[in-house]
Design an enzyme around this catalytic site. Structure first.
Site, PDB file in Angstrom:
ATOM      1  N   ASP B  93      34.067   5.210 -47.729  1.00  0.00           N
ATOM      2  CA  ASP B  93      34.986   4.826 -46.628  1.00  0.00           C
ATOM      3  C   ASP B  93      36.412   5.471 -47.160  1.00  0.00           C
ATOM      4  OD1 ASP B  93      36.570   4.035 -44.588  1.00  0.00           O
ATOM      5  OD2 ASP B  93      36.579   1.787 -45.019  1.00  0.00           O
ATOM      6  N   ALA B  94      36.401   6.539 -46.464  1.00  0.00           N
ATOM      7  CA  ALA B  94      37.561   7.452 -47.179  1.00  0.00           C
ATOM      8  C   ALA B  94      38.410   8.057 -45.870  1.00  0.00           C
ATOM      9  CB  ALA B  94      36.861   8.882 -47.622  1.00  0.00           C
ATOM     10  N   LYS B  95      37.877   8.050 -44.908  1.00  0.00           N
ATOM     11  CA  LYS B  95      38.689   8.347 -43.333  1.00  0.00           C
ATOM     12  C   LYS B  95      39.385   9.786 -43.553  1.00  0.00           C
ATOM     13  CE  LYS B  95      39.374   3.417 -41.973  1.00  0.00           C
ATOM     14  NZ  LYS B  95      38.767   2.865 -43.154  1.00  0.00           N
ATOM     15  N   ARG B  96      38.369  10.636 -43.954  1.00  0.00           N
ATOM     16  CA  ARG B  96      38.969  11.895 -44.320  1.00  0.00           C
ATOM     17  C   ARG B  96      39.081  12.719 -42.883  1.00  0.00           C
ATOM     18  NH1 ARG B  96      40.388   9.960 -48.798  1.00  0.00           N
ATOM     19  NH2 ARG B  96      39.377  10.851 -50.604  1.00  0.00           N
TER      20      ARG B  96
END
Lengths: 270, 270
Positions: B93-96
């Site tokens: 979960d990094a939402k890049r």
């Protein structure tokens, strides 16, 4: 000193609206640096030292460090900038965006761990995803508004009640979220008319403008569209055209020449 | 094996739609772990080992590691999951979200450095900001669509040509971007009616649903709104309610009980 004050001083002291983007790609490094454990740090600090008196800010892009397990070199690079060039603010280009409790962690990452003066943030998750960064009163928060890539139009150019989504982001930022004067916006140089529309909405808010150089944006149109009455207000970013201006061991001198040319080209239209 | 195949097998083998979120906050750790250099790794692996047969996926949130200079512990944690629980996919979960050349670096970070099976990505910058992740054919890409936080409505709920922005994101993902079947969407449990609308648009696409537990989403409404004809299609995430179910050295057993209760509650409505 706050990010905003630092930036204002750097605009004036260096007579520059140029932001030097630090996107270190080891595949493009000069031969003498290849294979060195600290190649990223060495490459970037040489660029920084060669351009610091020509820049209003430095913008390291964290992905280039994270892909190579080089967070320690990013920490050392930012520490170097603070120590050797204390007047020049550092914008960590991370484009983070998450719910409040997670955004608090990202704010710690950007401001405490890496000691950045500002961070780029994605607005898609709304106000409470931005507030944890604003809780650091000396720091800047640069929100994505209109990005310079082709796909930027997929969402940002949609009509929302008589304006485009990127204009709504500018309006939300200026009229509702920026209660403490810490916010800036990213608006790509590939769309000068849209820079002008954003400038109308946000007054003197600082705009970070990527897209000149490798991405093809026009300097004159960008400056005319985005400058404020004080002929400041812009951080015009150039990364690859400066970093890779030279290919050999004199790369820092070549970077300086490219930075000087870009700064001077910008200043012709201020 | 692709992320999609792994996920389908885990849904079936563990009879579970539960995604265990790994958001390790050392301030909430049991006393016996405090002060240990590897506390984050120790805490998370104990949770993982206690819940692996009850979960369809694990979702470490990178901000909690990055804020504490603990990328090495994140690498070790994901390696541990692959080694000990090879059937369970890991969603980073990094939402890049960034332009293509930078997104390539983030894809390397997620898939090569951290060896995640899927990564969360922010769609604000459009199609070419998503494509570099899709270039890894075995990997999953989970796009933010409708997020569970209060500010999620600021942009996502704007009207764009007869639908809301989050619906447009779902439509773009399903109809234009998902040419290789690698894409999923994040849709918060706090809005069951919107999960149902997204499900109508995207067919059987996997939905990652945060917001039950600490954030208050309703399990029955979530499952009814989001399940597919095969009674799968969902990764219903719970983080804090599982991680911090117990406060003492028996925290892993308490986490297992919480995970089992959540899995069973979900299964009552499949």
């Amino acid at each position: 000193m706050t990010f905003t004050d630092q930036l204002a001083a750097a605009w004036q002291d260096n007579d520059s609206l140029l932001c030097v983007g630090l996107d270190p790609d080891p595949a493009k490094f000069p031969a003498h640096l290849k294979g060195r454990d600290d190649a990223i740090f060495e490459f970037c600090t040489a660029i920084v030292d060669a351009t610091a008196d020509l820049a209003c800010s430095f913008k390291p892009q964290i992905a280039y460090f994270a892909a190579r397990r080089a967070e320690d070199q990013l920490e050392a690079l930012i520490a170097h900038i603070h120590e050797k060039h204390p007047g020049i603010p550092v914008i960590l280009d991370a484009k983070r965006g998450d719910i409040g409790s997670t955004a608090e962690q990202y704010a710690v990452e950007a401001f405490e761990r890496f000691r950045a003066d500002a961070v780029t943030v994605n607005p898609y998750m709304g106000r409470d995803s931005v507030e944890p960064y604003l809780a650091f009163p000396d720091k800047g928060v640069i929100l994505l508004c209109r990005t310079s890539n082709a796909g930027g139009s997929d969402l940002q150019f949609l009509d929302v009640g008589g304006e485009k989504l990127y204009q709504r982001v500018a309006r939300l930022a200026a009229e509702q979220w920026n209660t403490s004067g810490q916010i800036g916006l990213v608006v790509g140089a590939t769309f000068p008319a849209e820079i002008a529309r954003v400038r109308q909405i946000v007054g003197d808010m600082p705009l970070l403008v990527p897209g000149i150089g490798a991405q093809g944006g026009d300097v004159e149109a960008t400056v005319n569209a985005g400058k404020t009455a004080k002929t400041t207000g812009l951080m015009i970013n150039s990364s690859r055209a400066i970093l890779y201006a030279g290919q050999d061991e004199n790369y820092a001198a070549a970077a300086r020449r490219a930075a000087q040319e870009t700064r001077d080209a910008i200043n012709r239209y201020r």
